[in-house]
Design a protein around this motif. Structure first.
Motif, PDB file in Angstrom:
ATOM      1  N   THR A  14       3.465  -2.328  -6.631  1.00  0.00           N
ATOM      2  CA  THR A  14       3.350  -3.756  -6.921  1.00  0.00           C
ATOM      3  C   THR A  14       3.962  -4.593  -5.805  1.00  0.00           C
ATOM      4  O   THR A  14       3.384  -5.598  -5.365  1.00  0.00           O
ATOM      5  CB  THR A  14       4.048  -4.091  -8.257  1.00  0.00           C
ATOM      6  OG1 THR A  14       3.465  -3.313  -9.303  1.00  0.00           O
ATOM      7  CG2 THR A  14       3.913  -5.567  -8.589  1.00  0.00           C
ATOM      8  N   ASP A  15       5.124  -4.170  -5.317  1.00  0.00           N
ATOM      9  CA  ASP A  15       5.770  -4.905  -4.224  1.00  0.00           C
ATOM     10  C   ASP A  15       4.932  -4.859  -2.956  1.00  0.00           C
ATOM     11  O   ASP A  15       4.831  -5.852  -2.215  1.00  0.00           O
ATOM     12  CB  ASP A  15       7.159  -4.321  -3.954  1.00  0.00           C
ATOM     13  CG  ASP A  15       8.126  -4.574  -5.098  1.00  0.00           C
ATOM     14  OD1 ASP A  15       7.856  -5.495  -5.901  1.00  0.00           O
ATOM     15  OD2 ASP A  15       9.123  -3.833  -5.215  1.00  0.00           O
ATOM     16  N   THR A  16       4.315  -3.707  -2.698  1.00  0.00           N
ATOM     17  CA  THR A  16       3.479  -3.580  -1.499  1.00  0.00           C
ATOM     18  C   THR A  16       2.270  -4.493  -1.571  1.00  0.00           C
ATOM     19  O   THR A  16       1.934  -5.200  -0.608  1.00  0.00           O
ATOM     20  CB  THR A  16       3.025  -2.119  -1.332  1.00  0.00           C
ATOM     21  OG1 THR A  16       4.174  -1.271  -1.227  1.00  0.00           O
ATOM     22  CG2 THR A  16       2.166  -1.959  -0.075  1.00  0.00           C
ATOM     23  N   LEU A  17       1.591  -4.481  -2.720  1.00  0.00           N
ATOM     24  CA  LEU A  17       0.416  -5.341  -2.887  1.00  0.00           C
ATOM     25  C   LEU A  17       0.799  -6.821  -2.809  1.00  0.00           C
ATOM     26  O   LEU A  17       0.071  -7.624  -2.216  1.00  0.00           O
ATOM     27  CB  LEU A  17      -0.264  -5.037  -4.230  1.00  0.00           C
ATOM     28  CG  LEU A  17      -0.970  -3.676  -4.334  1.00  0.00           C
ATOM     29  CD1 LEU A  17      -1.502  -3.459  -5.739  1.00  0.00           C
ATOM     30  CD2 LEU A  17      -2.105  -3.593  -3.321  1.00  0.00           C
ATOM     31  N   ARG A  18       1.941  -7.186  -3.399  1.00  0.00           N
ATOM     32  CA  ARG A  18       2.368  -8.577  -3.346  1.00  0.00           C
ATOM     33  C   ARG A  18       2.659  -8.991  -1.902  1.00  0.00           C
ATOM     34  O   ARG A  18       2.335 -10.106  -1.485  1.00  0.00           O
ATOM     35  CB  ARG A  18       3.615  -8.780  -4.204  1.00  0.00           C
ATOM     36  CG  ARG A  18       4.076 -10.245  -4.238  1.00  0.00           C
ATOM     37  CD  ARG A  18       5.344 -10.440  -5.048  1.00  0.00           C
ATOM     38  NE  ARG A  18       5.147 -10.130  -6.449  1.00  0.00           N
ATOM     39  CZ  ARG A  18       5.688  -9.072  -7.063  1.00  0.00           C
ATOM     40  NH1 ARG A  18       6.467  -8.232  -6.385  1.00  0.00           N
ATOM     41  NH2 ARG A  18       5.471  -8.829  -8.334  1.00  0.00           N
ATOM     42  N   TYR A  19       3.244  -8.069  -1.146  1.00  0.00           N
ATOM     43  CA  TYR A  19       3.558  -8.382   0.249  1.00  0.00           C
ATOM     44  C   TYR A  19       2.279  -8.620   1.061  1.00  0.00           C
ATOM     45  O   TYR A  19       2.172  -9.589   1.813  1.00  0.00           O
ATOM     46  CB  TYR A  19       4.361  -7.229   0.858  1.00  0.00           C
ATOM     47  CG  TYR A  19       4.571  -7.363   2.349  1.00  0.00           C
ATOM     48  CD1 TYR A  19       5.522  -8.237   2.871  1.00  0.00           C
ATOM     49  CD2 TYR A  19       3.801  -6.607   3.250  1.00  0.00           C
ATOM     50  CE1 TYR A  19       5.704  -8.365   4.234  1.00  0.00           C
ATOM     51  CE2 TYR A  19       3.976  -6.744   4.616  1.00  0.00           C
ATOM     52  CZ  TYR A  19       4.924  -7.612   5.107  1.00  0.00           C
ATOM     53  OH  TYR A  19       5.087  -7.744   6.458  1.00  0.00           O
ATOM     54  N   HIS A  20       1.294  -7.725   0.891  1.00  0.00           N
ATOM     55  CA  HIS A  20       0.074  -7.818   1.701  1.00  0.00           C
ATOM     56  C   HIS A  20      -0.871  -8.919   1.211  1.00  0.00           C
ATOM     57  O   HIS A  20      -1.514  -9.594   2.025  1.00  0.00           O
ATOM     58  CB  HIS A  20      -0.659  -6.474   1.696  1.00  0.00           C
ATOM     59  CG  HIS A  20       0.033  -5.400   2.472  1.00  0.00           C
ATOM     60  ND1 HIS A  20       0.021  -5.328   3.839  1.00  0.00           N
ATOM     61  CD2 HIS A  20       0.802  -4.342   2.053  1.00  0.00           C
ATOM     62  CE1 HIS A  20       0.721  -4.291   4.245  1.00  0.00           C
ATOM     63  NE2 HIS A  20       1.211  -3.662   3.184  1.00  0.00           N
ATOM     64  N   LEU A  21      -0.952  -9.092  -0.116  1.00  0.00           N
ATOM     65  CA  LEU A  21      -1.917 -10.045  -0.665  1.00  0.00           C
ATOM     66  C   LEU A  21      -1.373 -11.461  -0.739  1.00  0.00           C
ATOM     67  O   LEU A  21      -2.074 -12.423  -0.408  1.00  0.00           O
ATOM     68  CB  LEU A  21      -2.364  -9.598  -2.062  1.00  0.00           C
ATOM     69  CG  LEU A  21      -3.121  -8.266  -2.137  1.00  0.00           C
ATOM     70  CD1 LEU A  21      -3.447  -7.922  -3.587  1.00  0.00           C
ATOM     71  CD2 LEU A  21      -4.407  -8.313  -1.316  1.00  0.00           C
ATOM     72  N   VAL A  22      -0.143 -11.613  -1.178  1.00  0.00           N
ATOM     73  CA  VAL A  22       0.415 -12.936  -1.434  1.00  0.00           C
ATOM     74  C   VAL A  22       1.214 -13.448  -0.235  1.00  0.00           C
ATOM     75  O   VAL A  22       0.967 -14.536   0.284  1.00  0.00           O
ATOM     76  CB  VAL A  22       1.305 -12.931  -2.703  1.00  0.00           C
ATOM     77  CG1 VAL A  22       1.891 -14.313  -2.945  1.00  0.00           C
ATOM     78  CG2 VAL A  22       0.508 -12.454  -3.903  1.00  0.00           C
ATOM     79  N   LEU A  26      -3.239 -10.982   3.419  1.00  0.00           N
ATOM     80  CA  LEU A  26      -4.132  -9.974   4.019  1.00  0.00           C
ATOM     81  C   LEU A  26      -4.110  -9.991   5.548  1.00  0.00           C
ATOM     82  O   LEU A  26      -4.961  -9.352   6.181  1.00  0.00           O
ATOM     83  CB  LEU A  26      -5.582 -10.144   3.529  1.00  0.00           C
ATOM     84  CG  LEU A  26      -5.826  -9.897   2.037  1.00  0.00           C
ATOM     85  CD1 LEU A  26      -7.286 -10.161   1.680  1.00  0.00           C
ATOM     86  CD2 LEU A  26      -5.435  -8.469   1.669  1.00  0.00           C
ATOM     87  N   ASN A  27      -3.163 -10.676   6.157  1.00  0.00           N
ATOM     88  CA  ASN A  27      -3.058 -10.706   7.617  1.00  0.00           C
ATOM     89  C   ASN A  27      -2.187  -9.539   8.099  1.00  0.00           C
ATOM     90  O   ASN A  27      -1.206  -9.704   8.831  1.00  0.00           O
ATOM     91  CB  ASN A  27      -2.471 -12.043   8.075  1.00  0.00           C
ATOM     92  CG  ASN A  27      -2.569 -12.220   9.586  1.00  0.00           C
ATOM     93  OD1 ASN A  27      -3.382 -11.572  10.257  1.00  0.00           O
ATOM     94  ND2 ASN A  27      -1.728 -13.090  10.124  1.00  0.00           N
ATOM     95  N   THR A  28      -2.563  -8.325   7.683  1.00  0.00           N
ATOM     96  CA  THR A  28      -1.880  -7.086   8.048  1.00  0.00           C
ATOM     97  C   THR A  28      -2.933  -6.006   8.260  1.00  0.00           C
ATOM     98  O   THR A  28      -4.095  -6.174   7.849  1.00  0.00           O
ATOM     99  CB  THR A  28      -0.915  -6.647   6.929  1.00  0.00           C
ATOM    100  OG1 THR A  28      -1.672  -6.406   5.729  1.00  0.00           O
ATOM    101  CG2 THR A  28       0.141  -7.718   6.653  1.00  0.00           C
ATOM    102  N   PRO A  29      -2.569  -4.885   8.893  1.00  0.00           N
ATOM    103  CA  PRO A  29      -3.550  -3.799   9.049  1.00  0.00           C
ATOM    104  C   PRO A  29      -4.147  -3.345   7.718  1.00  0.00           C
ATOM    105  O   PRO A  29      -5.348  -3.080   7.624  1.00  0.00           O
ATOM    106  CB  PRO A  29      -2.724  -2.685   9.708  1.00  0.00           C
ATOM    107  CG  PRO A  29      -1.671  -3.420  10.480  1.00  0.00           C
ATOM    108  CD  PRO A  29      -1.326  -4.611   9.634  1.00  0.00           C
ATOM    109  N   LEU A  30      -3.307  -3.221   6.689  1.00  0.00           N
ATOM    110  CA  LEU A  30      -3.831  -2.840   5.387  1.00  0.00           C
ATOM    111  C   LEU A  30      -4.780  -3.900   4.847  1.00  0.00           C
ATOM    112  O   LEU A  30      -5.821  -3.573   4.248  1.00  0.00           O
ATOM    113  CB  LEU A  30      -2.677  -2.625   4.402  1.00  0.00           C
ATOM    114  CG  LEU A  30      -3.085  -2.237   2.969  1.00  0.00           C
ATOM    115  CD1 LEU A  30      -3.869  -0.935   2.975  1.00  0.00           C
ATOM    116  CD2 LEU A  30      -1.857  -2.132   2.070  1.00  0.00           C
ATOM    117  N   GLY A  31      -4.440  -5.163   5.072  1.00  0.00           N
ATOM    118  CA  GLY A  31      -5.323  -6.234   4.624  1.00  0.00           C
ATOM    119  C   GLY A  31      -6.671  -6.183   5.316  1.00  0.00           C
ATOM    120  O   GLY A  31      -7.717  -6.358   4.676  1.00  0.00           O
TER     121      GLY A  31
END
Length: 504
Positions: A14-22, A26-31
């Motif tokens: 949840t913390d990972t998704l919040r970091y990348h999405l919120v 999505l301005n990351t490699p995963l995004g």
């Protein structure tokens, strides 16, 4: 132990998704990887499954994004509600659909989403002080809403759905007044709103002008000629009435005329040369667009607006000079030896009074309605007159009579009591606007207030012969200006304060 491991894993995910999405949006490699997978999935759906399904998915994502933006950025939702009103008729005209497309719900939903965004932000909620709840405009607005609730028990009403649709729209207008009051919270915000409205109305006016100069687009011609009644309304004795992007020539003419008055006042009061030149050009564009609609109410609005402006500023020498020039122009329009120009003849017919067949028909309709109004103090029920009456109240005595007037519609549907409440509301509006104008000392704020105040005054004048206050986008502008009338003196440090003056 397995449960704790599951909870830790769930929390980390949840913390990972919040970091990348919120946080990073999505301005990351995963995004980027997620967006790439979504793009490939959409390509697969388009090619293998169905093109319509992919269009539907993209549309739903766009709607969700729009809703999110309206909540996170309420100012975006505020202006988006205005912009969507210009394009509500495009789907029906492009598709030439015989069934009505409920695009009118879009501005309402956007307004509610913007209000939700306002309610979730402390900086906007702080605007809701005692001044908001105690001002006469808000008080009488709530009185009218309460009266509409009482109308649910009207024994002459035959449709709860008709009542609900009317009541729903009125509540959305009150909500728009609320968000306007919260969002127009500084001098800068008011200036931005003024420029936005000038740009929006000018864009629409230019669209009507190009219809006159270059003719209708093919889809507009097909839509116009698809309905016999529509064609008869839009074409009078060879004169084709232009409508721009709006639903009909009357709504377009009312918009162009109220905006014409607004930019004309700005032209008269601007101090910079380039602004004066710009506003005079915009005045000419709006006046031409209004004349192309063939809406005689629009001509009446311009004259009434200028008379009201002169009355407000009789102490100014330049205003007296303008009043003389304006009077000469009106007289010249009436007596100039031009008889074969349909546009000028249409403008002149505004001043013919009861000689005009349309005015005579409206006078006859009023005479027919009066006996019914005398015996029905709360009217025949909301949405019971004219076309709406035929839709929601078939067989109702008022459904066979077109209202052709905002005041007459109120008398027919809400009775003398409803009309009296509406007029008191207009009185409270006028009183608030006049008091605010004379309390201001800052020249820029006085100019901003008077240009908007005179503009909505013309909308109230137009209620005598048209359903003026209620048409998009003019109705949104009307309720936004009501908020300005209440708030504007707050932004003038030298504004006249009656309480301080009494103590001194």
């Amino acid at each position: 132990m397995e449960k704790n491991l599951f909870n830790r894993t769930k929390g980390a995910l949840t913390d990972t998704l919040r970091y990348h999405l919120v946080t990073k949006k999505l301005n990351t490699p995963l995004g980027f990887a997620i967006l790439g997978l979504v793009a490939m999935l959409m390509s697969y759906v388009t090619v293998v499954v169905d093109v319509k399904l992919s269009v539907l998915i993209v549309g739903l994502l766009g709607v969700l994004l729009l809703c999110g933006l309206c909540i996170v950025y309420p100012l975006f939702g505020f202006y988006a509600a205005y912009i969507t009103t210009l394009f509500m008729m495009l789907p029906a005209r492009l598709s030439n659909s015989a069934l009505p497309i409920p695009t009118g719900l879009i501005p309402e939903y956007l307004a509610y989403l913007a209000m939700l965004g306002v309610l979730t932000k402390q900086q906007f909620r702080s605007e809701m002080n005692a001044r908001f709840w105690k001002n006469a405009i808000m008080v009488w607005m709530l009185v009218l809403v309460f009266y509409y609730i009482i109308q649910l028990a009207n024994p002459s009403g035959r449709s709860i759905l008709g009542w609900f649709n009317f009541f729903r729209k009125q509540v959305s207008f009150v909500a728009f007044f609320y968000i306007s009051y919260c969002l127009l919270n500084s001098r800068k915000a008011i200036k931005q709103f003024t420029w936005f409205w000038v740009g929006l109305s000018t864009f629409n006016a230019l669209f009507a002008c190009q219809q006159q100069w270059f003719g209708f687009a093919r889809y507009e011609e097909i839509w116009l000629m698809a309905d016999e009644k529509r064609y008869a309304l839009f074409v009078n004795f060879g004169f084709i009435r232009r409508f721009g992007l709006l639903s009909d020539p009357a709504a377009a003419g009312i918009l162009y005329s109220c905006s014409c008055v607004m930019v004309l006042v700005l032209a008269l009061r601007s101090t910079k040369t380039w602004e004066k030149v710009l506003y005079w050009i915009l005045t000419a564009i709006h006046f031409m667009a209004s004349s192309y609609t063939g809406t005689r109410t629009g001509t009446m609005m311009i004259v009434a607006g200028m008379v009201f402006y002169v009355v407000l500023n009789l102490y100014e020498k330049k205003t007296l000079i303008f009043s003389g020039v304006f009077a000469v122009m009106i007289i010249g329009l009436l007596v100039a030896p031009i008889y074969n120009n349909m546009i000028i003849n249409r403008l002149r017919s505004t001043f013919e009074g009861s000689k005009d067949p349309s005015a005579m028909a409206r006078d006859l309709n009023r005479a027919i309605v009066q006996p019914y109004a005398y015996t029905h103090p709360i009217g025949g029920g909301l949405n019971s007159s004219g076309n709406m009456g035929q839709l929601y109240h078939p067989g109702h005595p008022m459904s066979m009579i077109p209202p052709d007037s905002g005041f007459m519609q109120t008398m027919m549907e809400q009775g003398p009591i409803g009309l009296a409440l509406l007029l008191i509301f207009y009185y409270a509006l006028m009183r608030t606007g006049i008091k605010s104008y004379y309390r201001l000392r800052d020249p820029e704020l006085k100019t901003l207030l008077v240009c908007h105040f005179v503009s909505i005054f013309t909308l109230m004048v137009a209620q005598y012969s048209q359903l003026a206050v209620g048409q998009y986008p003019s109705v949104l502008y009307f309720y936004s200006v009501l908020a300005l009338l209440v708030k504007m003196p707050q932004y003038d440090e030298n504004a006249y304060q009656p309480q301080i003056a009494e103590k001194n």
